[in-house]
Design a protein around this motif. Sequence first.
Motif, PDB file in Angstrom:
ATOM      1  N   GLN A 122     -45.287 -11.336 -36.916  1.00  0.00           N
ATOM      2  CA  GLN A 122     -46.573 -10.995 -37.530  1.00  0.00           C
ATOM      3  C   GLN A 122     -47.081 -12.126 -38.417  1.00  0.00           C
ATOM      4  N   GLU A 123     -46.168 -12.722 -39.174  1.00  0.00           N
ATOM      5  CA  GLU A 123     -46.544 -13.824 -40.071  1.00  0.00           C
ATOM      6  C   GLU A 123     -46.970 -15.051 -39.265  1.00  0.00           C
ATOM      7  N   VAL A 124     -46.235 -15.337 -38.184  1.00  0.00           N
ATOM      8  CA  VAL A 124     -46.566 -16.491 -37.343  1.00  0.00           C
ATOM      9  C   VAL A 124     -47.954 -16.325 -36.731  1.00  0.00           C
ATOM     10  N   VAL A 125     -48.251 -15.119 -36.238  1.00  0.00           N
ATOM     11  CA  VAL A 125     -49.542 -14.863 -35.587  1.00  0.00           C
ATOM     12  C   VAL A 125     -50.682 -14.871 -36.591  1.00  0.00           C
ATOM     13  N   ASN A 126     -50.487 -14.198 -37.718  1.00  0.00           N
ATOM     14  CA  ASN A 126     -51.583 -14.016 -38.669  1.00  0.00           C
ATOM     15  C   ASN A 126     -51.733 -15.151 -39.676  1.00  0.00           C
ATOM     16  N   HIS A 127     -50.649 -15.884 -39.914  1.00  0.00           N
ATOM     17  CA  HIS A 127     -50.699 -16.956 -40.915  1.00  0.00           C
ATOM     18  C   HIS A 127     -49.923 -18.182 -40.411  1.00  0.00           C
ATOM     19  N   PRO A 128     -50.389 -18.828 -39.347  1.00  0.00           N
ATOM     20  CA  PRO A 128     -49.692 -20.013 -38.841  1.00  0.00           C
ATOM     21  C   PRO A 128     -49.583 -21.078 -39.924  1.00  0.00           C
ATOM     22  N   ALA A 129     -48.388 -21.665 -40.036  1.00  0.00           N
ATOM     23  CA  ALA A 129     -48.101 -22.562 -41.159  1.00  0.00           C
ATOM     24  C   ALA A 129     -48.539 -24.002 -40.911  1.00  0.00           C
ATOM     25  N   SER A 130     -48.919 -24.329 -39.669  1.00  0.00           N
ATOM     26  CA  SER A 130     -49.317 -25.701 -39.380  1.00  0.00           C
ATOM     27  C   SER A 130     -50.306 -25.710 -38.221  1.00  0.00           C
ATOM     28  N   GLU A 131     -50.885 -26.860 -37.977  1.00  0.00           N
ATOM     29  CA  GLU A 131     -51.838 -27.001 -36.875  1.00  0.00           C
ATOM     30  C   GLU A 131     -51.129 -26.774 -35.536  1.00  0.00           C
ATOM     31  N   TYR A 132     -49.885 -27.208 -35.453  1.00  0.00           N
ATOM     32  CA  TYR A 132     -49.115 -27.031 -34.217  1.00  0.00           C
ATOM     33  C   TYR A 132     -48.925 -25.544 -33.917  1.00  0.00           C
ATOM     34  N   VAL A 133     -48.529 -24.770 -34.909  1.00  0.00           N
ATOM     35  CA  VAL A 133     -48.327 -23.322 -34.711  1.00  0.00           C
ATOM     36  C   VAL A 133     -49.656 -22.659 -34.377  1.00  0.00           C
ATOM     37  N   LYS A 134     -50.712 -23.069 -35.057  1.00  0.00           N
ATOM     38  CA  LYS A 134     -52.034 -22.504 -34.788  1.00  0.00           C
ATOM     39  C   LYS A 134     -52.449 -22.745 -33.337  1.00  0.00           C
ATOM     40  N   ASN A 135     -52.179 -23.942 -32.827  1.00  0.00           N
ATOM     41  CA  ASN A 135     -52.523 -24.256 -31.439  1.00  0.00           C
ATOM     42  C   ASN A 135     -51.732 -23.388 -30.459  1.00  0.00           C
ATOM     43  N   LEU A 136     -50.472 -23.109 -30.790  1.00  0.00           N
ATOM     44  CA  LEU A 136     -49.661 -22.223 -29.953  1.00  0.00           C
ATOM     45  C   LEU A 136     -50.259 -20.824 -29.899  1.00  0.00           C
ATOM     46  N   ILE A 137     -50.608 -20.312 -31.050  1.00  0.00           N
ATOM     47  CA  ILE A 137     -51.200 -18.965 -31.116  1.00  0.00           C
ATOM     48  C   ILE A 137     -52.537 -18.926 -30.389  1.00  0.00           C
ATOM     49  N   ASP A 138     -53.291 -19.997 -30.483  1.00  0.00           N
ATOM     50  CA  ASP A 138     -54.592 -20.049 -29.804  1.00  0.00           C
ATOM     51  C   ASP A 138     -54.444 -19.967 -28.290  1.00  0.00           C
ATOM     52  N   THR A 139     -53.325 -20.462 -27.745  1.00  0.00           N
ATOM     53  CA  THR A 139     -53.126 -20.372 -26.297  1.00  0.00           C
ATOM     54  C   THR A 139     -52.984 -18.914 -25.870  1.00  0.00           C
ATOM     55  N   VAL A 140     -52.341 -18.101 -26.705  1.00  0.00           N
ATOM     56  CA  VAL A 140     -52.209 -16.670 -26.407  1.00  0.00           C
ATOM     57  C   VAL A 140     -53.572 -16.000 -26.442  1.00  0.00           C
ATOM     58  N   ARG A 141     -54.360 -16.327 -27.452  1.00  0.00           N
ATOM     59  CA  ARG A 141     -55.691 -15.716 -27.588  1.00  0.00           C
ATOM     60  C   ARG A 141     -56.605 -16.143 -26.437  1.00  0.00           C
ATOM     61  N   THR A 142     -56.460 -17.385 -25.986  1.00  0.00           N
ATOM     62  CA  THR A 142     -57.246 -17.857 -24.848  1.00  0.00           C
ATOM     63  C   THR A 142     -56.901 -17.071 -23.598  1.00  0.00           C
ATOM     64  N   ASN A 143     -55.609 -16.820 -23.392  1.00  0.00           N
ATOM     65  CA  ASN A 143     -55.179 -16.029 -22.238  1.00  0.00           C
ATOM     66  C   ASN A 143     -55.699 -14.603 -22.305  1.00  0.00           C
ATOM     67  N   GLN A 144     -55.719 -14.045 -23.517  1.00  0.00           N
ATOM     68  CA  GLN A 144     -56.243 -12.689 -23.683  1.00  0.00           C
ATOM     69  C   GLN A 144     -57.723 -12.623 -23.305  1.00  0.00           C
ATOM     70  N   LYS A 145     -58.477 -13.654 -23.697  1.00  0.00           N
ATOM     71  CA  LYS A 145     -59.893 -13.687 -23.339  1.00  0.00           C
ATOM     72  C   LYS A 145     -60.090 -13.804 -21.842  1.00  0.00           C
ATOM     73  N   LEU A 146     -59.197 -14.577 -21.211  1.00  0.00           N
ATOM     74  CA  LEU A 146     -59.262 -14.721 -19.757  1.00  0.00           C
ATOM     75  C   LEU A 146     -59.115 -13.377 -19.072  1.00  0.00           C
ATOM     76  N   TRP A 147     -58.126 -12.583 -19.522  1.00  0.00           N
ATOM     77  CA  TRP A 147     -57.920 -11.269 -18.927  1.00  0.00           C
ATOM     78  C   TRP A 147     -59.118 -10.345 -19.185  1.00  0.00           C
ATOM     79  N   GLU A 148     -59.686 -10.449 -20.371  1.00  0.00           N
ATOM     80  CA  GLU A 148     -60.857  -9.613 -20.693  1.00  0.00           C
ATOM     81  C   GLU A 148     -62.043  -9.953 -19.805  1.00  0.00           C
TER      82      GLU A 148
END
Length: 255
Positions: free
Chosen positions: A226-252
């Motif tokens: 939950q912390e990783v998803v909602n409060h990424p600690a670095s740009e690298y972690v944020k980019n990882l989480i963004d890939t998941v959100r991009t995939n979710q948009k694709l499915w939508e």
Amino acid sequence: MTKEIIKFNHVRKSFGRNEVIPDLTFSISQGEFVTVLGSSGSGKTTTLKMINGLEKPTSGDILISDKNLKDTNLVDLRRHIGYVVQSIGLFPHMTIAQNIAVTPKLLGWTQEKINSRVNELLETVGLHSADFAKRYPAQLSGGQQQRVGVARALATNPPIMLFDEPFSALDAITRQKLQVEVKQLHQQLKDKTFFFVTHDINEALYLGDRVMVMNQGNIEQFASPQEVVNHPASEYVKNLIDTVRTNQKLWENLK
């Protein structure tokens, strides 16, 4: 008080002139399910291998159950740490029961105790002993073989289980089913510590009590999913989480 079972203290690892781990410090408590997420070359598998002494640190200290690996018999250590790998590594000329019994035999268990443990473990991983004990690895599917790999790693009831991308070669349906089973297994075994390396962010977030995100040998973040998803600690972690959100948009967009 929660007991620390794995501790890295300023660990550095180099292969020749190539520094893979510059300075790694973290601790893991008994009973945690920790997933380690990172791309190829991030240092995650090297970190895993240092836990059971397959790789030795260039400098720094690694403590397992308060014992420094520098002062530990590594052969004995490995016999008390479960290890599950992608390639599974079952012995093709041995039956499933014989594969699971390898380490108990090395430790001098009686045949009666071995048989009882093999039957118990096959049932634990969802393979009925009467149906599978006398089969050979080639007679099993990839998912079934991986279940046997988990059973073999659990044979001596180790306090620590290491998983090195165990499901990455499996099809998506089998992989998802085994993820559910491993999560349930950890809950069932309670005090066992699972250290699970993966490059799949969804797998890491689903399985882990905490997720260790590694990049170029450093820990970018070590926190709850939950912390990783909602409060990424670095740009690298944020980019990882963004890939998941991009995939979710694709499915939508495909709905």
